[in-house]
Scaffold this motif. Structure first.
Motif, PDB file in Angstrom:
ATOM      1  N   LEU A 111       0.869  -1.247   0.003  1.00 23.73           N
ATOM      2  CA  LEU A 111      -0.099   0.124  -0.019  1.00 23.73           C
ATOM      3  C   LEU A 111       1.002   1.118   0.054  1.00 23.73           C
ATOM      4  O   LEU A 111       0.396   2.400  -0.724  1.00 23.73           O
ATOM      5  CB  LEU A 111      -0.921   0.094   1.292  1.00 23.73           C
ATOM      6  N   TRP A 112       2.071   1.203   0.763  1.00 21.15           N
ATOM      7  CA  TRP A 112       2.770   2.399   0.919  1.00 21.15           C
ATOM      8  C   TRP A 112       3.443   2.436  -0.720  1.00 21.15           C
ATOM      9  O   TRP A 112       3.581   3.702  -1.003  1.00 21.15           O
ATOM     10  CB  TRP A 112       3.991   2.255   1.681  1.00 21.15           C
ATOM     11  N   GLY A 113       3.887   1.544  -1.353  1.00 27.73           N
ATOM     12  CA  GLY A 113       4.287   1.560  -2.749  1.00 27.73           C
ATOM     13  C   GLY A 113       3.296   2.150  -3.625  1.00 27.73           C
ATOM     14  O   GLY A 113       3.681   3.107  -4.473  1.00 27.73           O
ATOM     15  N   ILE A 114       2.041   1.881  -3.693  1.00 27.02           N
ATOM     16  CA  ILE A 114       1.108   2.481  -4.315  1.00 27.02           C
ATOM     17  C   ILE A 114       0.946   3.803  -4.031  1.00 27.02           C
ATOM     18  O   ILE A 114       0.673   4.568  -5.051  1.00 27.02           O
ATOM     19  CB  ILE A 114      -0.080   1.606  -4.160  1.00 27.02           C
ATOM     20  N   VAL A 118       1.583   6.967  -6.833  1.00 28.24           N
ATOM     21  CA  VAL A 118       0.602   7.905  -7.246  1.00 28.24           C
ATOM     22  C   VAL A 118       1.163   9.389  -6.930  1.00 28.24           C
ATOM     23  O   VAL A 118       0.934  10.263  -7.913  1.00 28.24           O
ATOM     24  CB  VAL A 118      -0.833   7.869  -6.337  1.00 28.24           C
ATOM     25  N   VAL A 119       2.062   9.458  -5.913  1.00 28.81           N
ATOM     26  CA  VAL A 119       2.650  10.791  -5.806  1.00 28.81           C
ATOM     27  C   VAL A 119       3.696  11.023  -6.890  1.00 28.81           C
ATOM     28  O   VAL A 119       3.582  12.203  -7.045  1.00 28.81           O
ATOM     29  CB  VAL A 119       3.223  10.728  -4.362  1.00 28.81           C
ATOM     30  N   LEU A 120       4.617  10.113  -7.113  1.00 29.54           N
ATOM     31  CA  LEU A 120       5.407  10.482  -8.274  1.00 29.54           C
ATOM     32  C   LEU A 120       4.881  10.602  -9.569  1.00 29.54           C
ATOM     33  O   LEU A 120       5.369  11.407 -10.315  1.00 29.54           O
ATOM     34  CB  LEU A 120       6.219   9.065  -8.499  1.00 29.54           C
ATOM     35  N   TYR A 144       5.446  21.382  -2.930  1.00 33.19           N
ATOM     36  CA  TYR A 144       4.717  21.020  -1.987  1.00 33.19           C
ATOM     37  C   TYR A 144       4.144  19.672  -1.936  1.00 33.19           C
ATOM     38  O   TYR A 144       4.130  19.169  -0.883  1.00 33.19           O
ATOM     39  CB  TYR A 144       3.270  21.846  -2.403  1.00 33.19           C
ATOM     40  N   ILE A 145       3.866  18.828  -2.746  1.00 32.84           N
ATOM     41  CA  ILE A 145       3.475  17.526  -2.795  1.00 32.84           C
ATOM     42  C   ILE A 145       4.885  16.712  -2.291  1.00 32.84           C
ATOM     43  O   ILE A 145       4.561  15.770  -1.523  1.00 32.84           O
ATOM     44  CB  ILE A 145       2.983  16.889  -4.116  1.00 32.84           C
ATOM     45  N   ALA A 146       5.885  16.997  -2.605  1.00 34.43           N
ATOM     46  CA  ALA A 146       6.808  16.420  -2.287  1.00 34.43           C
ATOM     47  C   ALA A 146       7.484  16.528  -0.946  1.00 34.43           C
ATOM     48  O   ALA A 146       7.749  15.559  -0.179  1.00 34.43           O
ATOM     49  CB  ALA A 146       8.477  16.946  -3.359  1.00 34.43           C
TER      50      ALA A 146
END
Length: 169
Positions: A111-114, A118-120, A144-146
């Motif tokens: 789940l953390w990988g998913i 999505v963030v990348l 900001y997202i990073a």
């Protein structure tokens, strides 16, 4: 809490050997050490904590996990030393069958990988929009997202595992 705290528990096995994992969920505890008292012999099962490098952990996981092995018809006392002074020591301590812990841990990492994927994707998409339009709002939004993602990784213990595993030195 102003002092070091100790947590004691006893494990007794039945007719089969046991492979257990002791998980301490709070990944911000400064120093931990688990001691096993078995047949009047005291053994340290490892030192860990967020003030020690990640490689010092007994099990490579985002939480603190100690493997425990006992033979059939065996018993042992365990003493967990928790050192987190002048901070909130609230934590969940769970004794797992090792197979169950590994199954749950692998699902969490998936789940953390998913989430990271999505963030990348969002960051790359915003960088493409910035390159196309030259509007700096896309660049600022990517930053900001990073930043928010780094905060999430720090709060979950994954930052200590993957981004800064050698700190503190």
């Amino acid at each position: 809490t102003e002092s070091i705290h100790w947590f004691k528990f006893r494990v007794e096995t039945q007719s089969i050997p046991q492979e257990l994992s002791l998980e301490i969920k709070n990944h911000l505890i400064n120093h931990l050490e688990l001691f096993e008292v078995h047949e009047r012999k005291v053994t340290s099962l490892g030192k860990s904590g967020d003030w020690l490098p990640f490689s010092q952990r007994p099990t490579p996981s985002r939480t603190f996990v100690y493997p425990i092995s006992l033979e059939a018809y065996d018993e042992a006392d365990f003493y967990l030393r928790l050192d987190k002074r002048y901070e909130n020591l609230a934590t969940e301590i769970t004794l797992w069958q090792t197979n169950d812990f590994e199954d749950r841990d692998q699902r969490e990492y998936l789940l953390w990988g998913i989430f990271i994927g999505v963030v990348l994707f969002i960051i790359i998409l915003n960088l493409i929009f910035w390159n196309t339009t030259k509007d700096t709002v896309y660049l600022w939004y990517s930053a900001y997202i990073a930043g928010l993602t780094l905060r999430q990784l720090a709060d979950s213990g994954l930052g200590f595992q993957y981004i800064w595993p050698h700190l503190p030195m």
